[in-house]
Design an enzyme around this catalytic site. Structure first.
Site, PDB file in Angstrom:
ATOM      1  N   CYS A 140       0.832  -1.202   0.000  1.00  0.00           N
ATOM      2  CA  CYS A 140       0.000   0.000   0.000  1.00  0.00           C
ATOM      3  C   CYS A 140       0.866   1.251   0.000  1.00  0.00           C
ATOM      4  O   CYS A 140       1.450   1.608   1.023  1.00  0.00           O
ATOM      5  CB  CYS A 140      -0.912  -0.022   1.232  1.00  0.00           C
ATOM      6  SG  CYS A 140      -1.797   1.520   1.484  1.00  0.00           S
ATOM      7  N   CYS A 143      -0.165   4.088   2.328  1.00  0.00           N
ATOM      8  CA  CYS A 143       0.164   3.846   3.738  1.00  0.00           C
ATOM      9  C   CYS A 143       1.651   4.058   4.021  1.00  0.00           C
ATOM     10  O   CYS A 143       2.014   4.624   5.047  1.00  0.00           O
ATOM     11  CB  CYS A 143      -0.172   2.405   4.129  1.00  0.00           C
ATOM     12  SG  CYS A 143      -1.717   1.807   3.487  1.00  0.00           S
ATOM     13  N   ASP A 144       2.519   3.549   3.151  1.00  0.00           N
ATOM     14  CA  ASP A 144       3.932   3.415   3.503  1.00  0.00           C
ATOM     15  C   ASP A 144       4.894   4.227   2.638  1.00  0.00           C
ATOM     16  O   ASP A 144       6.102   4.207   2.875  1.00  0.00           O
ATOM     17  CB  ASP A 144       4.333   1.929   3.435  1.00  0.00           C
ATOM     18  CG  ASP A 144       3.495   1.080   4.386  1.00  0.00           C
ATOM     19  OD1 ASP A 144       3.209   1.569   5.495  1.00  0.00           O
ATOM     20  OD2 ASP A 144       3.129  -0.043   4.021  1.00  0.00           O
TER      21      ASP A 144
END
Lengths: 336, 336
Positions: A140, A143-144
């Site tokens: 993701c 997200c990261d």
């Protein structure tokens, strides 16, 4: 002893499909509960930075969109419970019984709408699991991505997410982004592929086709990635790529493993349903969204699924014999 | 001589289904034209004062919603032409040919998405047509409600629109609103029926069940309604009701009469399609929205239809043999 709580309708999963179903069920004044395994409703769409393909919103953040849906659903009286992963769904004598991992309560209901969505598919490469643990493998970008400011990453995949998130990573964070895909052509929408090659003029993006990942090799201490082995599938030549992180965009797996024997699934885990009504083989159970067999896997189609499923409730509750109907036992699902 | 203009994809109808299809087609970089018979895109949703059941919008006006969709679609490069009612769609040797009532141009295309929507159903009562002409019979409260400030109206129907718009008329405009429906129970969502009876406590609403309209009787000069005859279907007793206007909420008729022989329709005029792909029997033709057989007739499902139809384009354009495929000739539509 666990306490039992009853609702007319229980919706399993509070992503877009579940929330849309909840909206229509609550508008029809059924007591409606949504059980969400994560700490927030929204599902995968929470991980989307900008939504541009939901009809009616030129551009909206995933988080903001989910907030709207949540407000809309709860305003009409539905209840959303989070951190409630369903572990068991059984058909009792006259009600369905639902248990969750947050096991102080058991729930009973006459009608179930399954909208558990899907999760990231893993490639099961050597080193993938250990480097995921070490937060060097991610599924993701939203997200990261920020962890890879001025770093080098490898992205893997050929669909919309792979192409889109490669651009996202390259333009926002990474010093260098290498994208590999096992075919010469992307599955992604053309507009996204164009954006990829446009972005490659401005940012350090290397697109390598047709390549597959072979192994993620950790450093000696196991804290970081030393290098990744990738293979050209035409020449079979293996290269070593020095990267700090790997992003795998390999699609989704439906969250249906917990379902047990109640409902048939296809070999990938998707639940067959009548595409006109979203009815499954079991009377009183509908399915909506990304875990439905033949689902189009878009935000707009997930919400459409949810609406259709909930619209079936009225017919079901009008007919007292509906509950007692025999689930179809045909291995082939009686046509669906 | 008319000029011929070619597009990869032509979408017939620019309501929510057509606009959603246009969004996905344009995002995939097909040259995309939407032909709209009215002077503005949006279709029926333009007549909706407040939308509260589209997932992601707690509340939005129909006009505002359509503006968003229009901007979204044209931003991605699609063209919308208004005042272009399609009169003819034929399958040529290697392209579809489309003619409109605004006949300076003929259009050709490889792929057609049919999203012409539906129109108001008329009851064909004695006096209905002449009093519609005299603007005393209406099918749209949002459009014509304001004409009945401090007047008395009769509303007819049992679905969501009938119940919702009776409340709208009674609370905003009318001195008295009488609602009749031919059954003892409404088809409308319970939340709306509750709102009706709540509104009846505050406003002058008379709900008469089970009643049917028999005749709309004009005044001697034919300019106005003298009275309406309605009949109790249980006692067969006929009553005369003094009203200034009549609102008929009897559902929709799909706008498919112009289609000619190219595609089969059911007895109501709806077009059969595979509910998974929105494909019709004719290769290169999809159908989306309220004119599709088995459509759920909701805003969220119309946009879902449009998205699914447009997602089929890529597969169609990838396969050069697709155009030449033989349309199904089975009277029963090969399963759909």
């Amino acid at each position: 002893m666990s306490k039992t709580t009853h609702y007319d309708v229980i919706i399993i999963g509070a992503g877009p499909a579940g929330l849309a179903a909840g909206l229509y069920a609550a508008r029809d004044r059924y007591s409606t509960l949504l059980l969400e395994k994560n700490g927030l409703p929204g599902g995968q769409i929470m991980l989307t930075e900008h939504i541009e393909n939901y009809p009616g919103y030129e551009k909206v953040g995933g988080f903001e969109f989910v907030e709207h849906m949540k407000t809309q659903v709860t305003n009409f009286g539905a209840t959303i419970m989070v951190n409630q992963a369903v572990t068991k769904l059984t058909r009792g004598d006259d009600l369905f019984v639902i248990e969750t991992n947050n096991g102080e309560k058991t729930f009973t209901t006459q009608a179930v709408i399954l909208a558990p969505g899907s999760d990231y598919r893993q490639l099961n490469l050597p080193g993938e699991a250990s480097m995921r643990q070490a937060t060097r493998v991610s599924y993701c970008a939203t997200c990261d991505g920020a962890f890879y400011k001025d770093k080098e990453v490898l992205t893997i995949g050929g669909g919309n997410t792979a192409v889109e998130d490669t651009v996202y990573l390259a333009s926002r964070f990474c010093k260098k982004t290498t994208l590999i895909h096992r075919r010469r052509e992307f599955r992604a929408q053309k507009v996204l592929v164009e954006e990829l090659y446009d972005a490659a003029k401005k940012h350090n993006i290397d697109v390598k086709l047709p390549y597959v990942p072979v192994e993620i090799v950790p450093t000696a201490d196991g804290d970081e990635i030393d290098h990744v082995k990738i293979k050209n599938v035409e020449t079979n030549e293996v290269e070593e790529l020095k990267v700090d992180g790997v992003f795998i965009f390999a699609g989704m797996v439906p969250n249906t493993a917990w379902l047990g024997d109640l409902l048939r699934r296809d070999e990938h885990g998707y639940i067959p349903a009548d595409p006109v009504s979203m009815k499954t083989c079991v009377p009183g159970v509908w399915v909506a969204g990304d875990c439905r067999m033949n689902a189009a896997m878009q935000l707009a189609t997930a919400t459409g699924d949810g609406v259709i499923a909930a619209m079936g409730l009225r017919e079901f509750f009008r007919d007292p014999g509906a509950w007692g109907a025999k689930p179809c036992e045909d291995e082939n699902g009686a046509g669906y």
